[in-house]
Design a protein around this motif. Structure first.
Motif, PDB file in Angstrom:
ATOM      1  N   SER A 144      -4.602  -1.200   3.322  1.00 60.63           N
ATOM      2  CA  SER A 144      -4.446  -0.345   2.142  1.00 60.63           C
ATOM      3  C   SER A 144      -3.035  -0.440   1.580  1.00 60.63           C
ATOM      4  O   SER A 144      -2.847  -0.485   0.347  1.00 60.63           O
ATOM      5  N   ILE A 145      -2.050  -0.447   2.441  1.00 61.94           N
ATOM      6  CA  ILE A 145      -0.667  -0.565   1.983  1.00 61.94           C
ATOM      7  C   ILE A 145      -0.446  -1.891   1.271  1.00 61.94           C
ATOM      8  O   ILE A 145       0.222  -1.955   0.227  1.00 61.94           O
ATOM      9  N   GLY A 167      -2.711  -3.584  -0.373  1.00 59.57           N
ATOM     10  CA  GLY A 167      -3.351  -3.480  -1.677  1.00 59.57           C
ATOM     11  C   GLY A 167      -2.542  -2.667  -2.665  1.00 59.57           C
ATOM     12  O   GLY A 167      -2.440  -3.030  -3.856  1.00 59.57           O
ATOM     13  N   LEU A 168      -1.932  -1.586  -2.219  1.00 61.79           N
ATOM     14  CA  LEU A 168      -1.094  -0.775  -3.098  1.00 61.79           C
ATOM     15  C   LEU A 168       0.146  -1.540  -3.539  1.00 61.79           C
ATOM     16  O   LEU A 168       0.593  -1.416  -4.693  1.00 61.79           O
ATOM     17  N   MET A 169       0.717  -2.323  -2.647  1.00 63.42           N
ATOM     18  CA  MET A 169       1.888  -3.119  -3.015  1.00 63.42           C
ATOM     19  C   MET A 169       1.527  -4.193  -4.036  1.00 63.42           C
ATOM     20  O   MET A 169       2.324  -4.499  -4.943  1.00 63.42           O
ATOM     21  N   LEU A 170       0.334  -4.775  -3.910  1.00 61.89           N
ATOM     22  CA  LEU A 170      -0.102  -5.744  -4.910  1.00 61.89           C
ATOM     23  C   LEU A 170      -0.322  -5.077  -6.264  1.00 61.89           C
ATOM     24  O   LEU A 170       0.013  -5.655  -7.321  1.00 61.89           O
ATOM     25  N   LEU A 171      -0.882  -3.864  -6.268  1.00 64.73           N
ATOM     26  CA  LEU A 171      -1.014  -3.124  -7.528  1.00 64.73           C
ATOM     27  C   LEU A 171       0.347  -2.801  -8.124  1.00 64.73           C
ATOM     28  O   LEU A 171       0.549  -2.911  -9.344  1.00 64.73           O
ATOM     29  N   TRP A 172       1.275  -2.404  -7.292  1.00 70.67           N
ATOM     30  CA  TRP A 172       2.634  -2.111  -7.744  1.00 70.67           C
ATOM     31  C   TRP A 172       3.266  -3.358  -8.365  1.00 70.67           C
ATOM     32  O   TRP A 172       3.898  -3.284  -9.429  1.00 70.67           O
ATOM     33  N   THR A 173       3.059  -4.505  -7.730  1.00 68.55           N
ATOM     34  CA  THR A 173       3.613  -5.758  -8.259  1.00 68.55           C
ATOM     35  C   THR A 173       3.001  -6.113  -9.599  1.00 68.55           C
ATOM     36  O   THR A 173       3.698  -6.516 -10.544  1.00 68.55           O
ATOM     37  N   SER A 174       1.685  -5.965  -9.713  1.00 66.45           N
ATOM     38  CA  SER A 174       1.019  -6.310 -10.972  1.00 66.45           C
ATOM     39  C   SER A 174       1.398  -5.372 -12.100  1.00 66.45           C
ATOM     40  O   SER A 174       1.469  -5.781 -13.267  1.00 66.45           O
ATOM     41  N   ALA A 196       2.214   3.667  -2.616  1.00 65.36           N
ATOM     42  CA  ALA A 196       2.547   2.700  -1.565  1.00 65.36           C
ATOM     43  C   ALA A 196       3.602   3.248  -0.618  1.00 65.36           C
ATOM     44  O   ALA A 196       3.495   3.100   0.611  1.00 65.36           O
ATOM     45  N   LEU A 197       4.625   3.898  -1.167  1.00 67.62           N
ATOM     46  CA  LEU A 197       5.682   4.462  -0.326  1.00 67.62           C
ATOM     47  C   LEU A 197       5.158   5.630   0.511  1.00 67.62           C
ATOM     48  O   LEU A 197       5.518   5.780   1.691  1.00 67.62           O
ATOM     49  N   LEU A 198       4.301   6.462  -0.088  1.00 61.50           N
ATOM     50  CA  LEU A 198       3.755   7.599   0.648  1.00 61.50           C
ATOM     51  C   LEU A 198       2.879   7.139   1.811  1.00 61.50           C
ATOM     52  O   LEU A 198       3.019   7.626   2.945  1.00 61.50           O
ATOM     53  N   MET A 199       2.003   6.181   1.552  1.00 66.23           N
ATOM     54  CA  MET A 199       1.138   5.716   2.636  1.00 66.23           C
ATOM     55  C   MET A 199       1.927   4.947   3.681  1.00 66.23           C
ATOM     56  O   MET A 199       1.643   5.053   4.892  1.00 66.23           O
ATOM     57  N   GLY A 200       2.937   4.194   3.262  1.00 68.08           N
ATOM     58  CA  GLY A 200       3.761   3.490   4.233  1.00 68.08           C
ATOM     59  C   GLY A 200       4.514   4.445   5.141  1.00 68.08           C
ATOM     60  O   GLY A 200       4.587   4.243   6.360  1.00 68.08           O
ATOM     61  N   GLY A 201       5.088   5.497   4.561  1.00 68.25           N
ATOM     62  CA  GLY A 201       5.820   6.469   5.369  1.00 68.25           C
ATOM     63  C   GLY A 201       4.924   7.246   6.326  1.00 68.25           C
ATOM     64  O   GLY A 201       5.256   7.431   7.501  1.00 68.25           O
TER      65      GLY A 201
END
Length: 604
Positions: A108-109, A111-118, A224-229
Motif C-alpha cells: 500500500s505504501i 502504491g501511495l508513493m507512486l500516486l504521489w509521484t504521478s 503515504a507519510l501517514l501510512m509509512g509512519g
C-alpha cells in the motif's frame, strides 16, 4: 442467608472488576493496542481520502473520458475484492495474519508513493506510474480487513489474560452473561475508536485551504507519510503481539480433498443403506432417501449433490483400511462432506446480491463524478467528495454498531433462549432485506437527483440547490445504511447457516459478493455508450439509476426465495452451529482449540 450474602458479594466484586476494567484498560494494554490502532487509522484514512477520489483524479489529470476513468476505477475495486479472497485464504492456511498484514501494508505504501509521484509531475511519462499504483493499492487494501481481525484477536487475548484463571467467570450464570456482554462491547468499542480518529483526520485535512491544483499531491503525500509512519509503529510493537496458531489442515485443502474423492467416485451409485457411508464418529441419522439411494444432509441444489460420493465406502473385500484410504485422500468422513456442503447454498445466494453490488460499484465512480461536476457546498477547495464518502462510511459503521448493540442487548437481557440458530437466521434475513430496501431507496434518490441536475445544467441555473453537492447527502447516507445492514447481515447469515469449522471463509465470501458487481459493471459501461457518455452531461445516468432501483427490487425477491428455501431445510437441531454472537469473535475463528473441538463434536 449466608448464601445470599455470598452471591451479593460476588455480584459486587464482579461489578467492581468490570468498572476498573473499563477505566484502566487503555493503560494496561499500552504495549499493544496503540501500535495496531494507529495503522487502522491510516487504512481508514486512505480508504476515504485516497481511494474514493481516484475517479476524480483520473478525470482531472488525463485526457481520458468518463467511461475510461470508470472502467479503471472499477477494475481497481474489483481487483481489491479479489485480492481480499486470495490473501485471507493464504493467511489462514500458511502465513498467519501478522506476516500478511506486513506485506499488504508495504505494498500500500508503494502504491501511495507512486500516486504521489504521478501527481507531483506534469510529464505524461511520469503519470503512467498511476497504473502501477492501481495494482499496488488493490493488493494492499486487502490488508485492511486482516488488520481489523488481528486487532480484535489481540483484544480478545488481552481480555482472556486479564481474566486469568476465570475467577470472575466462575460465579453465577448471570455474572458470566454480564461479563461476556461487557467483553464484546469493549472489543467493538475499541475497534470503532480508530475509525473515528480516521474520520477526524479526514475532516481536518479536507478543510485545509490549499490550492486546488496541488490538492491531489497533498492528499497522496500525506497519506503515504501517514501510512509509512504508522507502519513503523506497527512493526515496533510486534514484540508484544500474540500470534495466532495455524490449523493443522486449512479449510481450502479440506474442500480440495472432498472434491478430489468425489470426482474419483463419480461413476459409483449411491448406496441403499446409510451404513455404506464412512460415518466414523458421526451420528448415522443425518441422511435421507432420494429416489433409489441414500443421500447425506443437508440438502443442496442438484449441481452439488454428487459431493456425497466422497464419503462412500469402497467394496467390502477391500484390503486397504479405512484410515489409510482417508490418509491417501481417497475417502472423506460424513462430517467433512456435510461441512463443505453447508457452504453451497450461500454461494447460490451470491446471485441475489448482484443488484446491490452494482450499486456499490457506482459509489466510487458515477457518484463521485456527480459530486465533482456539482458546486461544492462543504468546502471551498472542492474536497466535498471526501466529505460525502466520510458521511457514507460513518453511517455504515454506526448502523453496524447499533445492530450489534441491539443483538447483544437482546441476548443479555432476555430470560428466554429464543435466540437459537433459526432465530439468528431470521434476524439476519430481515436485516439484509431491510438493507436491500435501502438500496432501492438510494437508487431512486440518485435517479431524482440526476434528473434535477440535468435540468439545471441545461438551464445553466447554477444557483439552484439541485446542482450543489448537498443534494447528494441523502443518497450517500442511505447507501451507508444499506452497506451497514447488508454486509453485517451477510456475515450473520453466513455464521448461522455454515458450520463453525468453515467460518474462516466469511470475509472472502463477503468480498466475493461485492467484487462481482464491481467487475460486471465494466462490460455494462462498454455495451451501453448512450447511458455512459464521455462526460457526465452527455450521459444518461438517470436511466442507469432507475434500472438499478428496478434490479434491486427484483433481486430482493430472489433473495427472499433462496434464503427461505435453504435457510431452514434439513438443518438438524442437535447439529446446529450455536451462534453465540452476531459478529463472531476472531479468536473462535482462528484458534486451534476451536479447530480441535470441531473434530470431536458433530456441528452442522
Amino acid at each position: 442467608m449466608a448464601l445470599q450474602e455470598n452471591k451479593s458479594s460476588e455480584k459486587t466484586n464482579s461489578s467492581g472488576v468490570t468498572k476498573k476494567f473499563w477505566l484502566r484498560y487503555l493503560f494496561d494494554n499500552f504495549n499493544t493496542l496503540p501500535f495496531i490502532s494507529a495503522l487502522v487509522v491510516a487504512y481508514k484514512y486512505v480508504e476515504i481520502a485516497v481511494v474514493s477520489i481516484l475517479m476524480d483524479y483520473f478525470n482531472d489529470s488525463t485526457e481520458a473520458n468518463q467511461r475510461i476513468a470508470a472502467i479503471v476505477t472499477n477494475l481497481q475495486d474489483g481487483l481489491s475484492s479479489l485480492f481480499v479472497v486470495i490473501v485471507s485464504l493464504i493467511s489462514e492456511a500458511y502465513t498467519g495474519y501478522y506476516t500478511m498484514i506486513t506485506f499488504c501494508t508495504a505494498v500500500s505504501i508503494e502504491g501511495l508513493m507512486l500516486l504521489w509521484t504521478s501527481a507531483s509531475s506534469t510529464k505524461p511519462s511520469t503519470f503512467r506510474a498511476v497504473y502501477g499504483a492501481i495494482f499496488f493499492l488493490a493488493l494492499g487494501a486487502s490488508g485492511q480487513k486482516l488488520l481489523e481481525n488481528f486487532f480484535e484477536y489481540q483484544l480478545g487475548e488481552k481480555i482472556k489474560a486479564r481474566h486469568g484463571s476465570e475467577a470472575v467467570r466462575s460465579g453465577s450464570t448471570e455474572n458470566k452473561k454480564e461479563q461476556d456482554f461487557t467483553d464484546k462491547v469493549i472489543i467493538k468499542t475499541w475497534l470503532y475508536g480508530p475509525f473515528v480518529v480516521g474520520y477526524v483526520i479526514t475532516i481536518c485535512f479536507a478543510f485545509i485551504n490549499i490550492d486546488i491544483h496541488t490538492t491531489y499531491e497533498h492528499w497522496f503525500r500525506f497519506a503515504a507519510l501517514l501510512m509509512g509512519g504508522t507502519f513503523m509503529l506497527f512493526l515496533v510493537g510486534s514484540e508484544w503481539y500474540s500470534r495466532e496458531k495455524l490449523p493443522i489442515e486449512s479449510n481450502l485443502h479440506k474442500i480440495y480433498r472432498i472434491f478430489k474423492a468425489a470426482l474419483r467416485k463419480r461413476h459409483e451409485k449411491y448406496p441403499t443403506s446409510p451404513s455404506r457411508y464412512y460415518w466414523k464418529d458421526s451420528k448415522r441419522d443425518d441422511s435421507y432417501e432420494y429416489h433409489e439411494g441414500v443421500r447425506l444432509l443437508p440438502r443442496v441444489p442438484r449441481l452439488f449433490r454428487w459431493l456425497d460420493k466422497a464419503a462412500i465406502l469402497e467394496a467390502e473385500d477391500s484390503t486397504v483400511s479405512l484410515e489409510l484410504q482417508e490418509k491417501n485422500e481417497k475417502l472423506c468422513t460424513v462430517k467433512e462432506v456435510r461441512d463443505v456442503k453447508s457452504l453451497v447454498p450461500m454461494f447460490y445466494l451470491c446471485f441475489a446480491f448482484f443488484g446491490y453490488s452494482l450499486l456499490l460499484a457506482t459509489e466510487s465512480t458515477f457518484f463521485v463524478s456527480q459530486a465533482s461536476n456539482m458546486r461544492a457546498h462543504f468546502t471551498t477547495n472542492n474536497n466535498d467528495i471526501s466529505i460525502l464518502v466520510l458521511i457514507m462510511e460513518a453511517t455504515s459503521d454506526v448502523s453496524q454498531f447499533i445492530c450489534f448493540l441491539i443483538g447483544r442487548a437482546f441476548r443479555h437481557f432476555t430470560k428466554f433462549s429464543c435466540f437459537d440458530n433459526v432465530c439468528n437466521k431470521k434476524a439476519a434475513i430481515a436485516r439484509i432485506g431491510f438493507g436491500m430496501v435501502c438500496a432501492i431507496i438510494c437508487s431512486l434518490m440518485a435517479w431524482r437527483v440526476e434528473v434535477g441536475r440535468l435540468n439545471v445544467s441545461k438551464q445553466m441555473e447554477y444557483w439552484d440547490g439541485r446542482n450543489s453537492t448537498v443534494a447528494l447527502v441523502p443518497q450517500f447516507s442511505v447507501l451507508g445504511i444499506s452497506k451497514g445492514l447488508v454486509e453485517g447481515g451477510i456475515q450473520n447469515l453466513f455464521h448461522g447457516h455454515v458450520v463453525k469449522s468453515m467460518w474462516s471463509f466469511d470475509d472472502a465470501y463477503e468480498k466475493l459478493v461485492i467484487g462481482s458487481g464491481k467487475l460486471m459493471i465494466i462490460p455494462l459501461v462498454l455495451c451501453i455508450p448512450s447511458w455512459f457518455g464521455d462526460t457526465l452531461n452527455s450521459s444518461r445516468l438517470d436511466k442507469f439509476y432507475l434500472m438499478l432501483g428496478i434490479l434491486n427490487a427484483a433481486f430482493l425477491l430472489v433473495f427472499c426465495y433462496y434464503s427461505f428455501r435453504y435457510a431452514y431445510k434439513d438443518v438438524l437441531p442437535q447439529d446446529d452451529p450455536a451462534v453465540e454472537d452476531e459478529n463472531v469473535d476472531f479468536v473462535s475463528q482462528s484458534s486451534v482449540e476451536i479447530e480441535s473441538k470441531n473434530h470431536n463434536t458433530d456441528t452442522d
